[in-house]
Design a protein around this motif. Structure first.
Motif, PDB file in Angstrom:
ATOM      1  N   TRP A 100       0.893  -1.246   0.170  1.00 16.13           N
ATOM      2  CA  TRP A 100       0.226   0.033  -0.187  1.00 16.13           C
ATOM      3  C   TRP A 100       0.211   1.153   0.163  1.00 16.13           C
ATOM      4  O   TRP A 100       0.565   1.937  -0.557  1.00 16.13           O
ATOM      5  CB  TRP A 100      -1.254   0.072   1.556  1.00 16.13           C
ATOM      6  N   GLN A 101       1.674   1.210   0.282  1.00 14.55           N
ATOM      7  CA  GLN A 101       2.707   2.659   1.426  1.00 14.55           C
ATOM      8  C   GLN A 101       3.780   2.327  -0.648  1.00 14.55           C
ATOM      9  O   GLN A 101       3.669   3.808  -0.747  1.00 14.55           O
ATOM     10  CB  GLN A 101       3.522   2.430   1.499  1.00 14.55           C
ATOM     11  N   ASP A 102       3.912   1.383  -1.038  1.00 14.94           N
ATOM     12  CA  ASP A 102       4.592   1.835  -2.835  1.00 14.94           C
ATOM     13  C   ASP A 102       3.901   1.924  -3.332  1.00 14.94           C
ATOM     14  O   ASP A 102       4.140   3.193  -4.156  1.00 14.94           O
ATOM     15  CB  ASP A 102       4.958   0.058  -2.643  1.00 14.94           C
ATOM     16  N   LEU A 103       1.956   2.036  -3.439  1.00 16.44           N
ATOM     17  CA  LEU A 103       1.614   2.248  -4.537  1.00 16.44           C
ATOM     18  C   LEU A 103       0.836   4.303  -4.309  1.00 16.44           C
ATOM     19  O   LEU A 103       1.378   5.164  -5.499  1.00 16.44           O
ATOM     20  CB  LEU A 103      -0.255   1.809  -4.324  1.00 16.44           C
ATOM     21  N   LEU A 104       0.998   4.247  -2.305  1.00 14.44           N
ATOM     22  CA  LEU A 104       0.848   5.930  -2.468  1.00 14.44           C
ATOM     23  C   LEU A 104       1.706   6.585  -2.790  1.00 14.44           C
ATOM     24  O   LEU A 104       2.339   7.703  -3.642  1.00 14.44           O
ATOM     25  CB  LEU A 104       0.948   5.533  -1.000  1.00 14.44           C
ATOM     26  N   ALA A 105       3.210   5.888  -3.092  1.00 14.47           N
ATOM     27  CA  ALA A 105       4.436   6.365  -3.076  1.00 14.47           C
ATOM     28  C   ALA A 105       4.814   7.056  -4.866  1.00 14.47           C
ATOM     29  O   ALA A 105       4.868   7.681  -5.401  1.00 14.47           O
ATOM     30  CB  ALA A 105       5.859   5.506  -3.131  1.00 14.47           C
ATOM     31  N   GLU A 106       4.463   5.893  -5.690  1.00 13.32           N
ATOM     32  CA  GLU A 106       3.945   6.258  -7.326  1.00 13.32           C
ATOM     33  C   GLU A 106       2.619   7.030  -7.207  1.00 13.32           C
ATOM     34  O   GLU A 106       2.554   7.719  -8.481  1.00 13.32           O
ATOM     35  CB  GLU A 106       3.508   4.027  -7.353  1.00 13.32           C
ATOM     36  N   GLN A 107       1.673   6.447  -6.988  1.00 14.67           N
ATOM     37  CA  GLN A 107       0.567   7.593  -7.426  1.00 14.67           C
ATOM     38  C   GLN A 107       0.056   8.540  -5.624  1.00 14.67           C
ATOM     39  O   GLN A 107      -1.422   7.826  -4.974  1.00 14.67           O
ATOM     40  CB  GLN A 107      -0.880   6.559  -7.583  1.00 14.67           C
TER      41      GLN A 107
END
Length: 308
Positions: A100-107
């Motif tokens: 989830w945190q990686d997806l937030l960093a991307e978007q």
């Protein structure tokens, strides 16, 4: 790993490349558009929706359920990168927050789905993702599997010039060589609609893999994590040939609409879930001016493409 067929980044016109002869060449740096399962499904559902997504590239706001599906897919991909003995429910849960945190960093815009990191609804949402992961482990034991590929990008060009592209959740290959394609479903679409859409997607992937590898997949497996059910299907070569003709017909219809911009709405119950009602003539709206064909290469699938 299955190697997708490579196709030339030709600058010929897409209209000409698919059988027409009146299109202008694509500007330098722009690849002709491809057909993916998601975009083919959009056109079947509503040609105007296809135009809004593939030609106008209008932004849409993903729902929490759609983003949850993307995160769960990411967790399952990461899990299969672990040693077999670590592929258990506990390790999968540990991967959820980082995914989830990686997806937030991307978007970063996805953070707007919640009122900050302390929003209790965020905890509830992550808990619902955990339940989907737990459901997966009731369907199979990943410690006994060694997938040939996860989240595999595949691409091939048919004899007509139609370019097919997509991402397969998982490719399993038995010691005897039989291929199984696996797709995880996490959404809450009605089963009848959801299964029809999912099987269309799976036949698409089966066709691409057959055309790139020369072998018809032995099984197409849909895993429904929301209710712990699975659906297996065995395609054959004759069926994939018929499906190829179906895709050719869809693409020719897209190209005819692309010449004039005549992408007509097709009202259905699915309109209730569409972000573009304000632009749709069926709801009193007016589409933006047609930007013309061809559009740029649509690139990788988005969060919305994971909607199931």
């Amino acid at each position: 790993m299955v190697e997708p067929a490579r196709t030339s980044d030709s600058t010929r016109s897409e209209l000409a490349g698919a059988g027409g002869s009146d299109g202008a060449s694509l500007p330098s740096g722009r690849r002709r558009p491809a057909l993916s399962p998601s975009r083919a499904g959009d056109f079947k559902q509503c040609p105007l929706l296809y135009r809004f997504r593939a030609v106008d590239r209008l932004p849409e706001t993903p729902t929490r359920a759609q983003v949850r599906g993307t995160v769960v897919h990411s967790v399952l991909e990461r899990m299969f990168a672990l040693p077999a003995e670590q592929r258990d429910a506990e390790h999968a849960r540990d991967l959820l927050e980082p995914a989830w945190q990686d997806l937030l960093a991307e978007q970063p815009e996805l953070a707007e789905l919640f009122d900050g990191p302390e929003d209790p609804q965020l905890r509830t949402w992550l808990g619902s993702a955990t339940r989907l992961l737990d459901s997966y482990f009731e369907l199979e034991d990943p410690r006994r599997l060694e997938p040939e590929a996860c989240e595999l990008r595949v691409e091939t060009e048919l004899d007509s010039g139609l370019l097919l592209r997509g991402f397969i959740d998982r490719v399993d290959v038995a010691p005897t060589g039989e291929i199984r394609l696996v797709d995880y479903k996490t959404g809450a679409a009605p089963r009848q609609i959801g299964e029809a859409k999912a099987m269309f997607q799976m036949k698409f992937y089966a066709l691409v893999l057959w055309r790139t590898r020369g072998e018809v997949p032995k099984q197409l497996l849909l895993m429904y994590l929301s209710d712990g059910q699975s659906l297996a299907y065995a395609p054959d070569e004759a069926e994939l040939r018929r499906f190829e003709r179906t895709l050719e017909a869809i693409w020719q219809a897209i190209l005819r609409a692309g010449k004039t911009g005549d992408f007509r709405p097709n009202p259905s119950k699915l309109c209730d879930y569409c972000d573009h009602q304000s632009r749709c003539p069926e709801f009193g709206g007016t589409p933006p001016p047609y930007p013309g064909w061809p559009e740029p290469d649509p690139g990788q699938e988005s969060v919305l493409d994971r909607t199931d």
